[in-house]
Scaffold this motif. Structure first.
Motif, mmCIF file in Angstrom:
data_model
loop_
_atom_site.group_PDB
_atom_site.id
_atom_site.type_symbol
_atom_site.label_atom_id
_atom_site.label_comp_id
_atom_site.label_asym_id
_atom_site.label_seq_id
_atom_site.Cartn_x
_atom_site.Cartn_y
_atom_site.Cartn_z
ATOM 1 N N GLU A 91 0.833 -1.212 0.000
ATOM 2 C CA GLU A 91 0.000 0.000 0.000
ATOM 3 C C GLU A 91 0.863 1.256 0.000
ATOM 4 O O GLU A 91 0.580 2.221 -0.718
ATOM 5 N N GLN A 92 1.946 1.233 0.783
ATOM 6 C CA GLN A 92 2.836 2.380 0.826
ATOM 7 C C GLN A 92 3.578 2.562 -0.494
ATOM 8 O O GLN A 92 3.801 3.687 -0.946
ATOM 9 N N GLN A 93 3.939 1.456 -1.123
ATOM 10 C CA GLN A 93 4.622 1.537 -2.412
ATOM 11 C C GLN A 93 3.724 2.181 -3.461
ATOM 12 O O GLN A 93 4.192 2.932 -4.319
ATOM 13 N N ALA A 94 2.421 1.884 -3.389
ATOM 14 C CA ALA A 94 1.477 2.391 -4.390
ATOM 15 C C ALA A 94 0.968 3.793 -4.072
ATOM 16 O O ALA A 94 0.382 4.449 -4.936
ATOM 17 N N ARG A 95 1.217 4.251 -2.838
ATOM 18 C CA ARG A 95 0.708 5.559 -2.429
ATOM 19 C C ARG A 95 1.302 6.675 -3.285
ATOM 20 O O ARG A 95 2.489 6.681 -3.607
ATOM 21 N N GLU A 96 0.461 7.619 -3.632
ATOM 22 C CA GLU A 96 0.891 8.747 -4.460
ATOM 23 C C GLU A 96 1.867 9.638 -3.703
ATOM 24 O O GLU A 96 1.737 9.862 -2.493
ATOM 25 N N GLN A 97 2.851 10.162 -4.415
ATOM 26 C CA GLN A 97 3.786 11.106 -3.809
ATOM 27 C C GLN A 97 3.083 12.418 -3.473
ATOM 28 O O GLN A 97 2.146 12.827 -4.157
ATOM 29 N N THR A 98 3.554 13.059 -2.416
ATOM 30 C CA THR A 98 3.084 14.412 -2.152
ATOM 31 C C THR A 98 3.747 15.374 -3.135
ATOM 32 O O THR A 98 4.816 15.097 -3.678
ATOM 33 N N THR A 99 3.102 16.503 -3.351
ATOM 34 C CA THR A 99 3.636 17.489 -4.287
ATOM 35 C C THR A 99 4.655 18.385 -3.591
ATOM 36 O O THR A 99 4.720 18.446 -2.362
ATOM 37 N N ARG A 100 5.442 19.063 -4.379
ATOM 38 C CA ARG A 100 6.386 20.051 -3.872
ATOM 39 C C ARG A 100 6.067 21.400 -4.526
ATOM 40 O O ARG A 100 5.432 21.460 -5.579
ATOM 41 N N PHE A 101 6.524 22.487 -3.907
ATOM 42 C CA PHE A 101 6.314 23.804 -4.485
ATOM 43 C C PHE A 101 7.047 23.923 -5.813
ATOM 44 O O PHE A 101 8.122 23.338 -5.998
ATOM 45 N N ASP A 102 6.494 24.695 -6.717
ATOM 46 C CA ASP A 102 7.151 24.961 -7.983
ATOM 47 C C ASP A 102 8.494 25.657 -7.725
ATOM 48 O O ASP A 102 8.612 26.497 -6.822
ATOM 49 N N ARG A 103 9.475 25.316 -8.520
ATOM 50 C CA ARG A 103 10.839 25.822 -8.271
ATOM 51 C C ARG A 103 10.915 27.343 -8.294
ATOM 52 O O ARG A 103 11.796 27.928 -7.647
ATOM 53 N N ARG A 104 10.019 28.024 -9.015
ATOM 54 C CA ARG A 104 10.137 29.482 -9.102
ATOM 55 C C ARG A 104 9.884 30.156 -7.759
ATOM 56 O O ARG A 104 10.255 31.319 -7.570
ATOM 57 N N PHE A 105 9.250 29.445 -6.825
ATOM 58 C CA PHE A 105 9.006 30.008 -5.504
ATOM 59 C C PHE A 105 10.112 29.667 -4.514
ATOM 60 O O PHE A 105 10.119 30.156 -3.385
ATOM 61 N N VAL A 106 11.046 28.856 -4.946
ATOM 62 C CA VAL A 106 12.064 28.333 -4.032
ATOM 63 C C VAL A 106 13.491 28.647 -4.493
ATOM 64 O O VAL A 106 14.377 28.891 -3.672
ATOM 65 N N VAL A 107 13.697 28.659 -5.798
ATOM 66 C CA VAL A 107 15.045 28.826 -6.348
ATOM 67 C C VAL A 107 15.182 30.223 -6.939
ATOM 68 O O VAL A 107 14.419 30.595 -7.842
ATOM 69 N N PHE A 108 16.129 31.006 -6.422
ATOM 70 C CA PHE A 108 16.339 32.369 -6.882
ATOM 71 C C PHE A 108 17.761 32.509 -7.424
ATOM 72 O O PHE A 108 18.654 31.757 -7.068
ATOM 73 N N GLU A 109 17.945 33.513 -8.252
ATOM 74 C CA GLU A 109 19.264 33.749 -8.838
ATOM 75 C C GLU A 109 19.930 34.941 -8.159
ATOM 76 O O GLU A 109 19.392 36.054 -8.167
ATOM 77 N N ASN A 110 21.069 34.684 -7.569
ATOM 78 C CA ASN A 110 21.948 35.698 -6.975
ATOM 79 C C ASN A 110 21.450 36.317 -5.675
ATOM 80 O O ASN A 110 22.236 36.564 -4.765
ATOM 81 N N ARG A 111 20.160 36.627 -5.572
ATOM 82 C CA ARG A 111 19.647 37.284 -4.364
ATOM 83 C C ARG A 111 18.305 36.688 -3.965
ATOM 84 O O ARG A 111 17.546 36.227 -4.798
ATOM 85 N N TYR A 112 18.042 36.760 -2.647
ATOM 86 C CA TYR A 112 16.764 36.276 -2.126
ATOM 87 C C TYR A 112 15.628 37.172 -2.616
ATOM 88 O O TYR A 112 15.796 38.384 -2.777
ATOM 89 N N GLN A 113 14.476 36.580 -2.843
ATOM 90 C CA GLN A 113 13.307 37.334 -3.291
ATOM 91 C C GLN A 113 12.126 37.085 -2.360
ATOM 92 O O GLN A 113 11.726 35.941 -2.156
#
Length: 266
Positions: free
Chosen positions: A176-198
């Motif tokens: 059952e655990q093997q078949a369980r759907e993965q939880t989602t993660r936030f889209d990278r644009r909200f987490v990964v920034f270039e050079n400075r925090y946003q």
């Protein structure tokens, strides 16, 4: 896609385990990989307790926010941020004498040392997770080990400069655990920034949480006075009783670390 990337992308937390023990040879393989984890200055500022006594597992299932599956985990490892080992080594190396010769005061572990040890311990823990996953063994982090510090300190006989920072359950997942759907993660644009925090805007947050808000609303059960997902998470996580206990417990950890009387000069 190579096997390492595939393993990382397919991983999910496993909280129910098949009645299949983890063999000593498999455990040794995971441990060997874990001990090769990156570490600050090759100091390995962590220790691992392999918890095999059922009575200790049963205790942790209660003290870590009442989670019975902890007691059922075939393998349970506690990762400790540990500066005690090096500090004891410094003392037996007669650091006090050299400090006296140089006219400097010996120092004890401080805040930065603690943070560095925490990083080492968590890097090792995640290495263990990946190693186990590659062998078909699921895992689950137990953040609640940060709670009830006094109880856990006594349970594991921890000295001043050793902090429980990560508890990991391991076991072969049920079907059952093997078949369980993965939880989602936030889209990278909200987490990964270039050079400075946003900082995110209100519109950003609307997009960031749209899927989770919709999924919550679709369940049709909304606590009184709760109008959106942010309010739900505030009271369910951030302001929950277990979160308050965690913060109280961590304050005690920090005070113990910073106010210890076991300085070199003593």
């Amino acid at each position: 896609m190579n096997e390492v990337i595939r393993t990382l992308l397919n991983r999910k937390s496993i909280r129910a385990y098949a009645e299949r023990p983890i063999g000593d040879d498999v455990k040794k393989e995971i441990l060997c990989a874990t001990l090769r984890a990156p570490t600050a200055g090759n100091m390995m500022l962590y220790s691992i307790i392999d918890i095999t006594e059922q009575s200790i597992k049963d205790t942790l299932a209660r003290t870590c926010d009442d989670q019975p599956f902890i007691a059922q985990a075939p393998m349970l490892w506690l990762f400790l941020a540990d500066y005690q080992r090096w500090y004891d080594y410094f003392r037996c190396s007669d650091i006090e004498k050299v400090c006296r010769q140089r006219g400097v005061a010996p120092r004890r572990p401080e805040e930065g040392d603690l943070f560095l040890a925490c990083c080492d311990a968590l890097i090792a823990a995640q290495t263990a997770v990946v190693a186990a996953e590659s062998l078909g063994i699921g895992s689950c982090y137990i953040g609640d080990i940060l709670e009830q510090y006094e109880v856990h300190r006594e349970l594991f006989d921890l000295p001043d400069y050793v902090i429980p920072i990560g508890l990991l359950c391991f076991g072969y997942p049920t079907e059952e655990q093997q078949a369980r759907e993965q939880t989602t993660r936030f889209d990278r644009r909200f987490v990964v920034f270039e050079n400075r925090y946003q900082r995110l805007s209100d519109d950003d947050f609307a997009g960031m949480y749209r899927e989770r808000q919709a999924r919550w609303l679709s369940r049709g059960t909304q606590p009184d006075g709760i109008e959106n997902f942010g309010q739900l998470m505030y009271f369910r996580k951030f302001a929950a009783d277990y979160s308050r206990e965690m913060n109280r417990s961590v304050r005690v950890m920090l005070r113990t670390w910073m106010e210890s009387g076991s300085a070199v000069a003593d």
